[in-house]
Design a protein around this motif. Structure first.
Motif, PDB file in Angstrom:
ATOM      1  N   LEU A  55       0.861  -1.178   0.000  1.00  0.00           N
ATOM      2  CA  LEU A  55       0.000   0.000   0.000  1.00  0.00           C
ATOM      3  C   LEU A  55       0.897   1.227   0.000  1.00  0.00           C
ATOM      4  CD1 LEU A  55      -2.628  -1.123   2.669  1.00  0.00           C
ATOM      5  CD2 LEU A  55      -2.834  -1.251   0.177  1.00  0.00           C
ATOM      6  N   ILE A  56       0.678   2.120  -0.939  1.00  0.00           N
ATOM      7  CA  ILE A  56       1.512   3.315  -1.060  1.00  0.00           C
ATOM      8  C   ILE A  56       0.942   4.415  -0.165  1.00  0.00           C
ATOM      9  CG2 ILE A  56       2.410   5.079  -2.622  1.00  0.00           C
ATOM     10  CD1 ILE A  56       2.074   3.055  -4.901  1.00  0.00           C
ATOM     11  N   LEU A  57       1.796   4.985   0.679  1.00  0.00           N
ATOM     12  CA  LEU A  57       1.404   6.096   1.556  1.00  0.00           C
ATOM     13  C   LEU A  57       1.962   7.401   1.016  1.00  0.00           C
ATOM     14  CD1 LEU A  57       2.072   4.455   5.044  1.00  0.00           C
ATOM     15  CD2 LEU A  57      -0.049   4.459   3.732  1.00  0.00           C
ATOM     16  N   ASN A  58       1.360   8.519   1.400  1.00  0.00           N
ATOM     17  CA  ASN A  58       1.872   9.820   0.982  1.00  0.00           C
ATOM     18  C   ASN A  58       3.186  10.130   1.688  1.00  0.00           C
ATOM     19  OD1 ASN A  58       1.031  10.390   3.560  1.00  0.00           O
ATOM     20  ND2 ASN A  58      -0.374  12.046   2.997  1.00  0.00           N
ATOM     21  N   SER A  59       3.765  11.264   1.371  1.00  0.00           N
ATOM     22  CA  SER A  59       5.093  11.600   1.906  1.00  0.00           C
ATOM     23  C   SER A  59       5.092  11.735   3.418  1.00  0.00           C
ATOM     24  CB  SER A  59       5.609  12.895   1.259  1.00  0.00           C
ATOM     25  OG  SER A  59       4.684  13.955   1.463  1.00  0.00           O
ATOM     26  N   ASP A  60       3.949  12.122   4.004  1.00  0.00           N
ATOM     27  CA  ASP A  60       3.850  12.224   5.458  1.00  0.00           C
ATOM     28  C   ASP A  60       3.495  10.889   6.107  1.00  0.00           C
ATOM     29  OD1 ASP A  60       4.395  14.954   5.424  1.00  0.00           O
ATOM     30  OD2 ASP A  60       2.273  15.474   5.170  1.00  0.00           O
ATOM     31  N   ARG A  61       3.253   9.877   5.276  1.00  0.00           N
ATOM     32  CA  ARG A  61       2.913   8.518   5.728  1.00  0.00           C
ATOM     33  C   ARG A  61       1.690   8.501   6.642  1.00  0.00           C
ATOM     34  NH1 ARG A  61       6.058   4.929   3.866  1.00  0.00           N
ATOM     35  NH2 ARG A  61       5.249   3.304   5.259  1.00  0.00           N
ATOM     36  N   ASN A  62       0.709   9.371   6.310  1.00  0.00           N
ATOM     37  CA  ASN A  62      -0.523   9.391   7.099  1.00  0.00           C
ATOM     38  C   ASN A  62      -1.773   9.201   6.235  1.00  0.00           C
ATOM     39  OD1 ASN A  62      -0.721  11.821   5.786  1.00  0.00           O
ATOM     40  ND2 ASN A  62      -0.643  13.097   7.629  1.00  0.00           N
ATOM     41  N   LYS A  63      -1.574   8.855   4.960  1.00  0.00           N
ATOM     42  CA  LYS A  63      -2.713   8.606   4.076  1.00  0.00           C
ATOM     43  C   LYS A  63      -2.327   7.581   3.011  1.00  0.00           C
ATOM     44  CE  LYS A  63      -6.321  10.951   1.412  1.00  0.00           C
ATOM     45  NZ  LYS A  63      -6.458   9.938   0.358  1.00  0.00           N
ATOM     46  N   CYS A  64      -3.233   6.634   2.787  1.00  0.00           N
ATOM     47  CA  CYS A  64      -3.005   5.641   1.741  1.00  0.00           C
ATOM     48  C   CYS A  64      -3.487   6.214   0.415  1.00  0.00           C
ATOM     49  CB  CYS A  64      -3.760   4.354   2.071  1.00  0.00           C
ATOM     50  SG  CYS A  64      -3.428   2.996   0.929  1.00  0.00           S
ATOM     51  N   ILE A  65      -2.623   6.214  -0.588  1.00  0.00           N
ATOM     52  CA  ILE A  65      -2.961   6.861  -1.863  1.00  0.00           C
ATOM     53  C   ILE A  65      -2.787   5.935  -3.066  1.00  0.00           C
ATOM     54  CG2 ILE A  65      -2.441   9.188  -1.029  1.00  0.00           C
ATOM     55  CD1 ILE A  65       0.270   8.960  -2.476  1.00  0.00           C
TER      56      ILE A  65
END
Length: 525
Positions: free
Chosen positions: A155-165
């Motif tokens: 699962l790819i997370l955003n740069s802040d690692r607080n949202k799955c995108i």
């Protein structure tokens, strides 16, 4: 780089129900690691439970569900499911799905274990899942993209690692692909493939749980696993499911003709809750005694149970004998990814439905034939929620890696994992065996974030190890027997565990009470 409004991982009943109820203007992707129809939902024989009979009521269904689950559920969620059951059945029927009928033209309602009323609807006798799934396949809008035979491994997370995108997947040639979406939904089934004896589709081995855990999501109650009492058992292997509907039609468990296994064991006899029946069969087989399902009293067996009959004939079991050899095997995960009332996980942008999710419906043990209803209900409910969302277009750019050189990795083989999980963390558990398998699993690292460098087979084994650790952690900590979790060294339910859920994440393990009281304990990573 492909972008979607919704990416659905999995192709079972919850996934397809979601897909068919999303706004037609949405750009949707369904992706599965095998074929579209290779799911537990498609294989489901037993039926679908709903309080639709004249003498039945959702309150009765609600009470039966709570009792079977040892009152460990989210009671509001259970009531919602029971209340919506009749509506969902009527909606499917109104859209062209034909349920089996009796001689008077009414729905034919069967009985299964732990139900107080005849409320099990079937399609095609014992091919209910196949018929419902084919109906949903026909309802999928043509604009929905479908990708088969691609294994989602990250699962790819955003740069802040607080949202799955988004997601990373690997095709049959080992090539890596990226798909990005505003909402990522896990609907990939349970953990049956972790055990040597299982009724599940062979490819289902806890991928969704491992994906969510690695992304930081909370996983709950992994110790609660239902072992189906009656899998056909031939030459030391389980060869397929013998539906509980067979016992509902009058079949009896025997150790020899006329010697009934469940007599005196439970007031419901052969239709006692599954964990009770499975435990009795397991104990008897462990003492060297074969167990059979006596079907001799069921007229027109092949007509009533064509799927079971086919499985028996394919494996050399003569129906004329009236005795089908059976053994229990892993059937259903009651725990899973922790979600709220619509399927949101603890990771923003990530959702889970179906057996992958722990919705609070099943508690410590699933009531027979509630799983198809749960998948339909939560698939529809999540679609309603997502259709109302105002979503942003937040994506990140990642270059395609293509085919990579694969690294060597110290891991066990799948057969080792399955055999050890069945023998050490299966139907009957002890501290000694759980500690032993915990030590064995500890030697295999699963925390490496750079999965791209491994082959699909290696990643699948890593995921199996991760899920096995989560199950063993929960089974070790819960020092009681409740529902599908049976500890020989703690044979009774304990009041102090009545409202305690074991929540695991990358941050550690919590013993979390329903009152939100929390107690931090040592991490068993």
């Amino acid at each position: 780089m492909e972008k979607y409004n919704h990416i659905i991982i999995g192709s079972g009943i919850a996934a397809l129900q979601l897909a068919t109820h999303l706004n037609k203007s949405s750009k949707v992707l369904i992706i599965t690691k095998s074929k579209l129809n290779e799911s537990n939902s498609y294989r489901a024989q037993g039926g679908i439970a709903a309080a639709i009979g004249d003498l039945d009521h959702p309150t009765f269904h609600y009470k039966d569900t709570l009792k079977a689950g040892c009152f460990f559920q989210n009671e509001n969620a259970v009531m919602e499911l029971a209340q919506n059951g009749p509506r969902i059945i009527k909606s499917l029927n109104g859209n062209g799905l034909l349920f089996d009928e009796d001689d008077s033209g009414d729905f034919s309602l069967g009985m299964e274990g732990a139900h107080s009323q005849n409320r099990i609807l079937h399609c095609g006798g014992d091919a209910t899942g196949k018929h419902i799934m084919n109906h949903l396949f026909s309802e999928i809008p043509p604009q929905i993209a479908i990708v088969e035979n691609e294994f989602v491994f990250e699962l790819i997370l955003n740069s802040d690692r607080n949202k799955c995108i988004g997601i990373k997947s690997m095709d049959e040639n080992g090539e890596v692909h990226h798909y990005f979406g505003q909402n990522i939904i896990l609907a990939v089934g349970g953990v049956g493939g972790l055990f040597s004896y299982t009724s599940n589709e062979k490819s289902i081995a806890g991928d969704g749980i491992a994906l969510a855990y690695r992304a930081g999501a909370e996983i709950v109650d992994m110790e609660f696993i239902q072992f189906h009492p009656t899998l056909l058992f031939v030459d030391g292997e389980t060869r397929g499911l013998i539906s509980e509907a067979v016992r509902g039609a009058g079949a009896r468990l025997v150790t020899a003709p006329g010697v009934y296994l469940m007599d005196g064991k439970h007031t419901l006899g052969d239709l006692a809750p599954r964990h009770i029946v499975a435990k009795e069969i397991f104990n008897r087989r462990a003492s060297g005694v074969d167990v059979f399902l006596d079907i001799s009293m069921i007229p027109d067996f092949e007509k009533k149970f064509p799927t079971v009959s086919k499985i028996c004939l394919e494996n050399g079991v003569a129906l004329e004998s009236g005795l089908l050899p059976v053994a229990p095997g892993c059937h259903f995960l009651m725990g899973g990814i922790s979600v709220n009332e619509v399927g949101e996980t603890s990771v923003n942008g990530l959702y889970a439905i179906g057996e992958t999710a722990s919705t609070g419906i099943h508690g410590a043990n699933r009531l027979a034939s509630n799983s198809l209803l749960e998948g339909l209900y939560f698939g529809e409910k999540l679609a309603t929620y997502l259709n109302k969302l105002n979503v942003s277009n937040e994506f990140i750019s990642i270059n395609e890696e293509g085919v990579l050189n694969r690294d060597q990795l110290f891991i066990p083989n799948k057969k080792e994992i399955k055999e050890k999980m069945m023998s050490h963390a299966g139907i009957i558990r002890t501290n000694l065996e759980l500690v032993e398998i915990e030590g064995w699993l500890t030697q295999f690292s699963v925390q490496d974030n750079a999965l791209d460098k491994y082959s699909k087979e290696q990643i699948q084994v890593l995921f199996m190890v991760q899920c096995a650790k989560l199950i063993v952690n929960g089974a070790l900590l819960r020092e009681e027997s409740r529902g599908g979790h049976i500890r020989a060294d703690f044979p009774s339910e304990s009041q102090c565990w009545q409202e305690v859920h074991i929540v695991q994440s990358k941050n550690g393990i919590e013993m979390r009470r329903r009152t939100n009281e929390r107690h931090q304990v040592e991490v068993h990573a």
